[in-house]
Scaffold this active site. Structure first.
Site, PDB file in Angstrom:
ATOM      1  N   LYS A  27     -28.652  25.262  15.839  1.00 49.96           N
ATOM      2  CA  LYS A  27     -28.770  23.813  15.952  1.00 49.96           C
ATOM      3  C   LYS A  27     -27.975  23.316  17.153  1.00 49.96           C
ATOM      4  O   LYS A  27     -26.978  23.915  17.554  1.00 49.96           O
ATOM      5  CB  LYS A  27     -28.270  23.127  14.675  1.00 49.96           C
ATOM      6  CG  LYS A  27     -26.784  23.314  14.392  1.00 49.96           C
ATOM      7  CD  LYS A  27     -26.385  22.666  13.073  1.00 49.96           C
ATOM      8  CE  LYS A  27     -24.882  22.881  12.799  1.00 49.96           C
ATOM      9  NZ  LYS A  27     -24.469  22.355  11.495  1.00 49.96           N
ATOM     10  N   GLY A  50       0.795  -1.220   0.000  1.00 50.72           N
ATOM     11  CA  GLY A  50       0.000   0.000   0.000  1.00 50.72           C
ATOM     12  C   GLY A  50       0.828   1.270   0.000  1.00 50.72           C
ATOM     13  O   GLY A  50       0.299   2.367  -0.203  1.00 50.72           O
ATOM     14  N   GLN A  59     -11.359  20.372  12.882  1.00 50.83           N
ATOM     15  CA  GLN A  59     -10.605  20.161  14.119  1.00 50.83           C
ATOM     16  C   GLN A  59      -9.684  21.357  14.354  1.00 50.83           C
ATOM     17  O   GLN A  59      -8.468  21.246  14.344  1.00 50.83           O
ATOM     18  CB  GLN A  59      -9.790  18.870  14.041  1.00 50.83           C
ATOM     19  CG  GLN A  59     -10.630  17.609  13.852  1.00 50.83           C
ATOM     20  CD  GLN A  59      -9.783  16.362  13.815  1.00 50.83           C
ATOM     21  OE1 GLN A  59      -8.869  16.182  14.599  1.00 50.83           O
ATOM     22  NE2 GLN A  59     -10.093  15.475  12.873  1.00 50.83           N
ATOM     23  N   ASP A  87     -23.154  27.807   3.099  1.00 44.12           N
ATOM     24  CA  ASP A  87     -22.275  27.132   4.050  1.00 44.12           C
ATOM     25  C   ASP A  87     -20.965  26.785   3.347  1.00 44.12           C
ATOM     26  O   ASP A  87     -20.881  26.812   2.104  1.00 44.12           O
ATOM     27  CB  ASP A  87     -22.939  25.863   4.582  1.00 44.12           C
ATOM     28  CG  ASP A  87     -22.458  25.494   5.980  1.00 44.12           C
ATOM     29  OD1 ASP A  87     -21.511  26.151   6.473  1.00 44.12           O
ATOM     30  OD2 ASP A  87     -23.011  24.548   6.578  1.00 44.12           O
ATOM     31  N   ASP A 143     -26.164  27.486  10.663  1.00 42.62           N
ATOM     32  CA  ASP A 143     -25.735  27.464  12.061  1.00 42.62           C
ATOM     33  C   ASP A 143     -25.185  28.824  12.453  1.00 42.62           C
ATOM     34  O   ASP A 143     -24.949  29.689  11.606  1.00 42.62           O
ATOM     35  CB  ASP A 143     -24.696  26.359  12.309  1.00 42.62           C
ATOM     36  CG  ASP A 143     -23.510  26.442  11.362  1.00 42.62           C
ATOM     37  OD1 ASP A 143     -23.036  27.559  11.076  1.00 42.62           O
ATOM     38  OD2 ASP A 143     -23.056  25.389  10.898  1.00 42.62           O
TER      39      ASP A 143
END
Length: 313
Positions: free
Chosen positions: A195, A42, A100, A221, A172
């Site tokens: 939300k 791989g 993140q 968004d 949001d």
């Protein structure tokens, strides 16, 4: 003896060739040749098949899943550095791990910061990306970051729709800045959805701040992943009297059953860029290319020209 600035060269990771070919065509050069050698376990190894010594190279790679995309980009950057490229610009239309951007609970990584450091450690001298999930990610880099906005290509499409009673909506609270920026240019009203999540990618409940009755609504968004937020917002707005609900999302991640959710929802149309390739076609999804935007900014970066004219928000 006069010095002539050598032309830049453009290369692409294997999963971003579809977009890199369009960028290279718009830029006015051929896409550079690169081969990927793969091992039975791989592991893989990229190799530039032409000289890049002393040149500026643009390496185009959206870092959407799987992680092979990011690893391939890091290896290409390292290879370019070791081949004596003078400038190495990582062109990342979709910057993965951008969600993140902070520690939102104990014992979790700040993935966006880690990716930034990996790119710099590999040898990238400049980063070019579009619609980061959080603007402050630019501060994770010590190298220059060109953070482009898809609004520069979306706004004209919205104007061409010629919708009456237009309202811009954010799905949001975090996207309210983006929604207000769109409304400023379009002269429209704004509504915000609030939300609360039960878990990542799972919306437990949603409330609407603002009035949508008798309005044509456009949700804006930076990305659409599972489609849960968009479809819930669209269905709620139609229940509250909206004439129509469309959505504009820069990055079409569309994981899981997102395509099915969008097809069954009351969203009239979802407009996305080609920063991530669509897994399949949908009658409700329209793709607008970002190739010309990136090619234009790449030209200006190479010629050391100002790119401020490419920013609307």
């Amino acid at each position: 003896m006069s010095y002539h600035e050598p032309e830049a060269k453009i290369f692409a990771c294997s999963q971003s060739v579809y977009l890199a070919e369009k960028i290279a065509k718009s830029y006015g050069v051929e896409l550079g040749k690169i081969t990927i050698s793969k091992y039975s376990d791989g592991e893989f190894q990229p190799s530039f098949e032409e000289s890049i010594r002393g040149l500026r190279v643009f390496l185009i790679c959206s870092t959407f899943p799987s992680t092979d995309n990011l690893m391939e980009l890091l290896l290409m950057i390292d290879a370019a550095k070791r081949a004596s490229a003078r400038h190495i610009t990582a062109v990342i239309p979709y910057f993965g791990w951008a969600r993140q951007d902070r520690k939102d609970k104990p014992r979790v990584p700040i993935g966006a910061k880690l990716v930034a450091k990996l790119l710099e450690a590999a040898g990238a001298t400049r980063i070019m990306t579009m619609d980061l999930h959080a603007d402050q990610i630019q501060g994770f880099f010590e190298k220059p970051v060109d953070h482009l906005f898809a609004s520069t290509i979306f706004l004209q499409h919205v104007k061409d729709m010629k919708l009456d009673n237009l309202t811009i909506a954010s799905p949001d609270m975090g996207g309210s800045k983006r929604a207000y920026a769109y409304s400023k240019f379009l002269g429209s009203d704004v509504v915000i959805c609030y939300k609360h999540r039960k878990a990542a990618n799972v919306v437990e409940g949603m409330e609407l701040i603002g009035e949508v009755k008798g309005r044509n609504v456009i949700l804006v968004d930076d990305m659409v992943d599972t489609g849960g937020t968009l479809t819930k917002a669209a269905d709620m707005m139609m229940e509250r009297g909206a004439i129509s609900v469309r959505a504009i999302c820069t990055h079409a991640i569309l994981s899981g059953d997102a395509y099915e959710k969008i097809e069954k929802s009351q969203i009239t149309e979802l407009i996305v860029t080609d920063s991530i390739p669509l897994k399949k076609q949908s009658s409700k999804i329209r793709v607008v290319t970002c190739a010309d935007l990136f090619a234009d900014v790449m030209h200006k970066v190479h010629s050391n020209s100002s790119i401020s004219g490419n920013f609307l928000m």
